[in-house]
Design a protein around this motif. Structure first.
Motif, PDB file in Angstrom:
ATOM      1  N   VAL A  49      -0.787  13.868   9.556  1.00 26.05           N
ATOM      2  CA  VAL A  49      -0.809  14.974  10.517  1.00 26.05           C
ATOM      3  C   VAL A  49      -0.817  16.310   9.770  1.00 26.05           C
ATOM      4  O   VAL A  49      -1.389  17.299  10.248  1.00 26.05           O
ATOM      5  CB  VAL A  49       0.381  14.872  11.506  1.00 26.05           C
ATOM      6  CG1 VAL A  49       1.708  15.209  10.843  1.00 26.05           C
ATOM      7  CG2 VAL A  49       0.146  15.767  12.718  1.00 26.05           C
ATOM      8  N   ASP A  50      -0.223  16.349   8.570  1.00 30.56           N
ATOM      9  CA  ASP A  50      -0.297  17.563   7.746  1.00 30.56           C
ATOM     10  C   ASP A  50      -1.721  17.757   7.226  1.00 30.56           C
ATOM     11  O   ASP A  50      -2.229  18.886   7.182  1.00 30.56           O
ATOM     12  CB  ASP A  50       0.671  17.466   6.566  1.00 30.56           C
ATOM     13  CG  ASP A  50       2.121  17.387   7.015  1.00 30.56           C
ATOM     14  OD1 ASP A  50       2.497  18.144   7.926  1.00 30.56           O
ATOM     15  OD2 ASP A  50       2.873  16.564   6.470  1.00 30.56           O
ATOM     16  N   LEU A  75      -9.987   6.550  10.409  1.00 27.90           N
ATOM     17  CA  LEU A  75      -8.914   7.444  10.849  1.00 27.90           C
ATOM     18  C   LEU A  75      -9.241   8.910  10.571  1.00 27.90           C
ATOM     19  O   LEU A  75      -8.942   9.784  11.384  1.00 27.90           O
ATOM     20  CB  LEU A  75      -7.612   7.053  10.142  1.00 27.90           C
ATOM     21  CG  LEU A  75      -6.357   7.832  10.521  1.00 27.90           C
ATOM     22  CD1 LEU A  75      -6.032   7.677  12.005  1.00 27.90           C
ATOM     23  CD2 LEU A  75      -5.170   7.368   9.670  1.00 27.90           C
ATOM     24  N   ILE A  76      -9.869   9.186   9.437  1.00 29.15           N
ATOM     25  CA  ILE A  76     -10.205  10.576   9.112  1.00 29.15           C
ATOM     26  C   ILE A  76     -11.221  11.132  10.101  1.00 29.15           C
ATOM     27  O   ILE A  76     -11.210  12.320  10.427  1.00 29.15           O
ATOM     28  CB  ILE A  76     -10.705  10.693   7.657  1.00 29.15           C
ATOM     29  CG1 ILE A  76      -9.581  10.332   6.691  1.00 29.15           C
ATOM     30  CG2 ILE A  76     -11.221  12.104   7.362  1.00 29.15           C
ATOM     31  CD1 ILE A  76     -10.003  10.289   5.229  1.00 29.15           C
ATOM     32  N   ALA A  96       0.860  -1.194   0.000  1.00 28.84           N
ATOM     33  CA  ALA A  96       0.000   0.000   0.000  1.00 28.84           C
ATOM     34  C   ALA A  96       0.890   1.236   0.000  1.00 28.84           C
ATOM     35  O   ALA A  96       2.001   1.202   0.540  1.00 28.84           O
ATOM     36  CB  ALA A  96      -0.915   0.012   1.218  1.00 28.84           C
ATOM     37  N   PRO A  97       0.424   2.320  -0.601  1.00 29.97           N
ATOM     38  CA  PRO A  97       1.222   3.548  -0.573  1.00 29.97           C
ATOM     39  C   PRO A  97       1.546   3.999   0.852  1.00 29.97           C
ATOM     40  O   PRO A  97       2.673   4.413   1.140  1.00 29.97           O
ATOM     41  CB  PRO A  97       0.327   4.558  -1.297  1.00 29.97           C
ATOM     42  CG  PRO A  97      -0.472   3.720  -2.251  1.00 29.97           C
ATOM     43  CD  PRO A  97      -0.762   2.459  -1.486  1.00 29.97           C
ATOM     44  N   HIS A  98       0.561   3.906   1.763  1.00 30.16           N
ATOM     45  CA  HIS A  98       0.838   4.415   3.115  1.00 30.16           C
ATOM     46  C   HIS A  98       1.783   3.518   3.890  1.00 30.16           C
ATOM     47  O   HIS A  98       2.556   3.995   4.726  1.00 30.16           O
ATOM     48  CB  HIS A  98      -0.472   4.612   3.901  1.00 30.16           C
ATOM     49  CG  HIS A  98      -0.977   3.400   4.608  1.00 30.16           C
ATOM     50  ND1 HIS A  98      -1.882   2.530   4.047  1.00 30.16           N
ATOM     51  CD2 HIS A  98      -0.703   2.891   5.834  1.00 30.16           C
ATOM     52  CE1 HIS A  98      -2.141   1.558   4.896  1.00 30.16           C
ATOM     53  NE2 HIS A  98      -1.436   1.742   5.984  1.00 30.16           N
ATOM     54  N   THR A  99       1.758   2.191   3.622  1.00 28.60           N
ATOM     55  CA  THR A  99       2.693   1.321   4.335  1.00 28.60           C
ATOM     56  C   THR A  99       4.124   1.579   3.854  1.00 28.60           C
ATOM     57  O   THR A  99       5.080   1.433   4.634  1.00 28.60           O
ATOM     58  CB  THR A  99       2.324  -0.165   4.167  1.00 28.60           C
ATOM     59  OG1 THR A  99       2.327  -0.524   2.786  1.00 28.60           O
ATOM     60  CG2 THR A  99       0.947  -0.452   4.754  1.00 28.60           C
ATOM     61  N   SER A 132      -5.825  11.100   3.101  1.00 29.62           N
ATOM     62  CA  SER A 132      -6.385   9.781   2.794  1.00 29.62           C
ATOM     63  C   SER A 132      -5.409   8.625   3.006  1.00 29.62           C
ATOM     64  O   SER A 132      -5.824   7.471   3.009  1.00 29.62           O
ATOM     65  CB  SER A 132      -6.901   9.743   1.347  1.00 29.62           C
ATOM     66  OG  SER A 132      -7.928  10.698   1.169  1.00 29.62           O
ATOM     67  N   ARG A 133      -4.132   8.924   3.171  1.00 29.06           N
ATOM     68  CA  ARG A 133      -3.152   7.872   3.410  1.00 29.06           C
ATOM     69  C   ARG A 133      -2.865   7.760   4.907  1.00 29.06           C
ATOM     70  O   ARG A 133      -2.680   8.771   5.582  1.00 29.06           O
ATOM     71  CB  ARG A 133      -1.855   8.152   2.656  1.00 29.06           C
ATOM     72  CG  ARG A 133      -2.021   8.130   1.149  1.00 29.06           C
ATOM     73  CD  ARG A 133      -0.673   8.240   0.447  1.00 29.06           C
ATOM     74  NE  ARG A 133      -0.821   8.243  -1.006  1.00 29.06           N
ATOM     75  CZ  ARG A 133       0.201   8.235  -1.856  1.00 29.06           C
ATOM     76  NH1 ARG A 133       1.442   8.197  -1.397  1.00 29.06           N
ATOM     77  NH2 ARG A 133      -0.022   8.247  -3.166  1.00 29.06           N
TER      78      ARG A 133
END
Length: 300
Positions: free
Chosen positions: A279-280, A196-197, A49-52, A272-273
């Motif tokens: 945090v930004d 999370l959002i 995944a992009p976030h991982t 979204s990630r």
């Protein structure tokens, strides 16, 4: 003979000191509560995944990633990594050929069938699925343990946690605002309190109007959104620039967020990630909600 024995004993001790940590097993709990144990820190990691991928780089393990997936484009050096598929399909043969000792997966970013096929390969899986902003920092720490880069990971996690704590202290007790977060327009998707959002919305002093929905990403109707009477509409786009995804609200002239221009656009890569850059995104959201509060105070 005694001198030789002492010499050999010294060499053996030195060898054990040098090789011991490399062979020492490591364990960490993933976001599903499963304990992942490796016989030694991971040296060949596949990130699905992009976030991982972002989490692993933050943890100091970027050099140990041997492959990732489509859209894993941050940090910039991640773009040069081989790709083994995307959320819709994975190249299992290539994954096996890369001989990973750890695969990091996003449970909601891959199909259940794909996850089961990965599990059948008997390669250790670390499930990443943060539900609170603090979970992201903990994910960095745990991946640092599994990669043997705990010092770098802990420093990054501490810096991240400090920013989250600072934002909560600054914004969470401000005048509550009812927020509708639009994930997608057709079908019309939002998110519940477990997402999370939604925690980012709480951090900013917002109230998610669909927090009590059962599904993590529920489908709702425009009529349900109107009935919930949100004060703010929040959406994400590439670069945080307005696009046509909110066009469906144009006919609803009395819909408060549209009528009063209380729409907050966020950068989708940030909000979204589930990586440290969220945090930004949360800071963008807090600043956007504060502008609405200022406008409401000036023009009730």
């Amino acid at each position: 003979m005694k001198t030789l024995s002492l010499c050999c004993a010294g060499l053996l001790a030195a060898t054990m000191v040098l090789s011991g940590p490399a062979r020492a097993s490591v364990s960490a709990q993933d976001d599903d509560g499963r304990t992942v144990t490796l016989p030694a820190p991971a040296r060949r990691i596949i990130s699905l995944a992009p976030h991982t991928t972002e989490l692993l780089y933050a943890a100091g393990a970027g050099a140990r990633i041997v492959a990732t997936v489509r859209y894993a484009d941050y940090p910039p050096e991640a773009k040069a990594l081989p790709q083994v598929g995307d959320a819709h399909a994975l190249d299992l043969e290539r994954i096996v050929a890369l001989k990973p000792d750890l695969i990091v997966v996003w449970m909601h970013g891959s199909s259940a069938r794909q996850i089961e096929r990965l599990r059948a390969l008997k390669i250790p899986l670390f499930h990443s699925e943060a539900h609170r902003l603090e979970d992201v920092g903990e994910g960095i720490r745990r991946l640092g343990v599994l990669a043997g880069t705990a010092d770098v990971a802990n420093a990054a996690a501490n810096a991240y946690a400090q920013r989250v704590t600072s934002l909560r202290a600054r914004y969470s007790q401000r005048t509550p605002l009812k927020v509708f977060y639009q994930v997608w327009q057709q079908p019309l998707l939002t998110l519940n309190k477990q997402h999370l959002i939604s925690d980012a919305i709480r951090l900013c002093g917002g109230v998610n109007v669909f927090a009590q929905q059962t599904a993590l990403v529920p489908t709702v109707s425009p009529e349900a959104v109107l009935a919930a009477q949100p004060q703010v509409l929040v959406a994400a786009s590439v670069g945080g620039q307005p696009d046509d995804s909110l066009a469906l609200w144009a006919p609803f002239k009395q819909f408060e967020p549209i009528a009063r221009h209380h729409v907050v656009w966020l950068n989708t890569d940030l909000i979204s990630r589930q990586g440290p850059r969220i945090v930004d995104g949360a800071q963008q959201l807090c600043e956007g909600l504060d502008k609405v509060r200022t406008d409401l105070a000036a023009k009730p």
